[in-house]
Design an enzyme around this catalytic site. Structure first.
Site, short mmCIF file in Angstrom:
data_model
loop_
_atom_site.label_atom_id
_atom_site.label_comp_id
_atom_site.label_asym_id
_atom_site.label_seq_id
_atom_site.Cartn_x
_atom_site.Cartn_y
_atom_site.Cartn_z
N ASN A 1 34.81 40.64 56.73
CA ASN A 1 34.22 39.54 56.09
C ASN A 1 32.60 39.23 56.96
O ASN A 1 31.88 38.35 56.13
CB ASN A 1 34.58 38.13 56.53
CG ASN A 1 36.23 37.85 55.53
OD1 ASN A 1 37.04 37.44 56.20
ND2 ASN A 1 35.88 38.69 54.43
N ASP B 1 43.34 32.57 50.94
CA ASP B 1 42.39 33.09 50.07
C ASP B 1 41.84 32.26 48.91
O ASP B 1 42.94 31.47 48.35
CB ASP B 1 42.74 34.41 49.37
CG ASP B 1 41.56 35.33 48.86
OD1 ASP B 1 40.47 35.06 49.01
OD2 ASP B 1 41.85 36.29 48.18
C1 IPE Z 1 41.29 38.33 53.15
O1 IPE Z 1 40.39 37.76 52.27
C2 IPE Z 1 40.56 37.65 54.61
C3 IPE Z 1 40.91 36.38 54.92
C4 IPE Z 1 41.48 35.66 54.07
C5 IPE Z 1 40.24 35.89 55.93
P1 IPE Z 1 39.45 38.40 51.52
O2 IPE Z 1 38.88 37.61 50.38
O3 IPE Z 1 38.23 39.06 52.53
O4 IPE Z 1 40.05 39.80 50.70
P2 IPE Z 1 39.59 40.71 49.75
O5 IPE Z 1 38.28 40.94 49.92
O6 IPE Z 1 39.54 40.09 48.24
O7 IPE Z 1 40.49 41.80 49.77
C1 IPE Z 2 38.89 32.76 51.77
O1 IPE Z 2 38.42 32.41 50.69
C2 IPE Z 2 38.49 32.55 53.20
C3 IPE Z 2 37.79 33.71 53.75
C4 IPE Z 2 37.61 35.05 53.44
C5 IPE Z 2 36.67 33.59 55.01
P1 IPE Z 2 37.28 33.55 50.10
O2 IPE Z 2 35.96 33.28 50.61
O3 IPE Z 2 37.78 34.91 50.26
O4 IPE Z 2 37.36 32.92 48.67
P2 IPE Z 2 37.22 33.96 47.29
O5 IPE Z 2 38.29 34.99 47.31
O6 IPE Z 2 35.97 34.34 47.21
O7 IPE Z 2 37.37 32.99 46.20
MG MG Z 3 38.72 36.16 48.93
#
Ligand code: IPE
Ligand code: IPE
Ligand code: MG
Length: 238
Positions: free
Chosen positions: A63, A15
Site C-alpha cells: 500500500n 477492502d
Molecule cells: C488489501 O487490500 C490490503 C488491505 C485491506 C489493507 P488491497 O486493496 O491493497 O488489495 P488488492 O490490491 O486489491 O489486491
Molecule cells: C481498503 O480499501 C483499505 C486499504 C487498503 C488501506 P481500499 O482503499 O483498497 O478500497 P478500494 O479497494 O480501492 O475500493
Molecule cells: Mg482495495
C-alpha cells in the site's frame, strides 16, 4: 448463532473504502474515514461475541505504492484511531498488538501504537491484532532470517511459527474479505492454511454487526475436516 462455535481467530481483509467513496463522488480518504467507523463497530462486537483473536488488515507493505496524500491520510487516521479508542480498548480488557514492520511507520503513529501495545499488554480479553505495514511473504522471510540469526539448525512447523510476527496468534479459523474481491492479497499466508474463507460484496464502510453475524453463521455451517474424514472428526480426532 451457536455461542459454543464462535471462531477463535477471525481475520478480515477490510477492502472497498476507495470504491465506497467513489460511489459518493468523494475523495478516497473519506472512504477510509468511514472505514475506521466500521472498525470501531466490529472490534466491540467481536469482543462481545467472545472472539478471542481478531486480525484486521489495515495497511499492506504494497500500500506504500498508493498516492502520497492517501498514504499520509491513512497514517493520520491511524493516529486518530489510537487516540480516540485508547481508553475504550483498555476498558474492554482488549490486548492490542501489531503484526508487520512497525519500525518503518512514521514517528507519530508508531509511538502512539507502541504506547497502546505497552498499556494493554496484560489485558486478558480479546486480542486485537492490527496488520500494519504487513506482507505475508515478508513475514515468512523475516521469520527465516530470525531463525538463521538464532543459530537453530533444524526447524519444524511449531518452531517456525514461533518466529512469525506475534507468535501468540493462532491459525485463522475464519477469513472475511469485503468488497467482492476473491483474493488473499499477501495476507497471513502461513496462518490461512486451513481457514474457512468468506467473501461478501459489501464494501468495508458498510460492513456492520449484522454482516459480521452473517459471516459467523456461515462459518458455523461449514464442515472442517483438516484432511480427515467426517467419521474421524465425529469421533473427536481433533
Ligand atoms: C488489501 O487490500 C490490503 C488491505 C485491506 C489493507 P488491497 O486493496 O491493497 O488489495 P488488492 O490490491 O486489491 O489486491
Ligand atoms: C481498503 O480499501 C483499505 C486499504 C487498503 C488501506 P481500499 O482503499 O483498497 O478500497 P478500494 O479497494 O480501492 O475500493
Ligand atoms: Mg482495495
Amino acid at each position: 448463532m451457536e455461542q459454543r462455535n464462535i471462531p477463535a481467530h477471525v481475520a478480515i481483509i477490510m477492502d472497498g473504502n476507495g470504491r465506497w467513496a467513489k460511489k459518493r463522488g468523494l475523495p478516497r480518504i473519506f472512504g477510509h474515514r468511514a472505514g475506521v467507523q466500521a472498525v470501531e463497530k466490529i472490534v466491540s462486537h467481536a469482543s462481545n461475541l467472545g472472539v478471542k483473536y481478531l486480525s484486521l488488515f489495515a495497511f499492506s507493505t504494497e500500500n506504500w505504492l498508493r498516492p502520497e496524500d492517501e498514504v499520509s491520510g491513512l497514517m493520520t487516521l491511524l493516529s486518530e484511531f489510537v487516540d480516540k479508542k485508547f481508553s475504550d480498548i483498555i476498558e474492554k480488557n482488549i490486548k492490542f498488538i501489531v503484526s508487520g514492520r512497525l519500525m518503518e511507520l512514521p514517528d507519530e503513529p508508531r509511538s502512539k501504537v507502541l504506547k497502546l501495545i505497552e498499556t494493554s499488554k496484560n489485558n486478558t480479553g480479546m486480542v486485537l491484532n492490527l496488520a500494519l505495514n504487513y506482507g505475508g511473504r515478508k513475514e515468512i522471510v523475516d521469520a527465516i532470517n530470525k531463525i538463521l540469526d538464532s543459530g537453530i539448525k533444524e526447524i519444524d512447523e511449531k518452531i517456525f511459527s514461533d518466529f512469525l510476527y506475534s507468535p501468540e496468534v493462532p491459525d485463522i479459523d475464519l477469513l472475511i474479505r469485503t468488497s467482492g474481491e476473491m483474493r488473499i492479497s499477501n495476507f497471513m499466508l502461513w496462518r490461512l492454511a486451513y481457514a474457512e474463507l468468506y467473501f461478501t460484496k459489501t464494501l468495508w464502510p458498510d460492513f456492520d454487526e449484522k454482516e459480521f453475524d452473517k459471516a459467523i453463521l456461515d462459518y458455523q455451517k461449514r464442515d472442517r475436516r483438516f484432511g480427515m474424514t467426517d467419521e474421524q472428526i465425529k469421533r473427536g480426532k481433533i
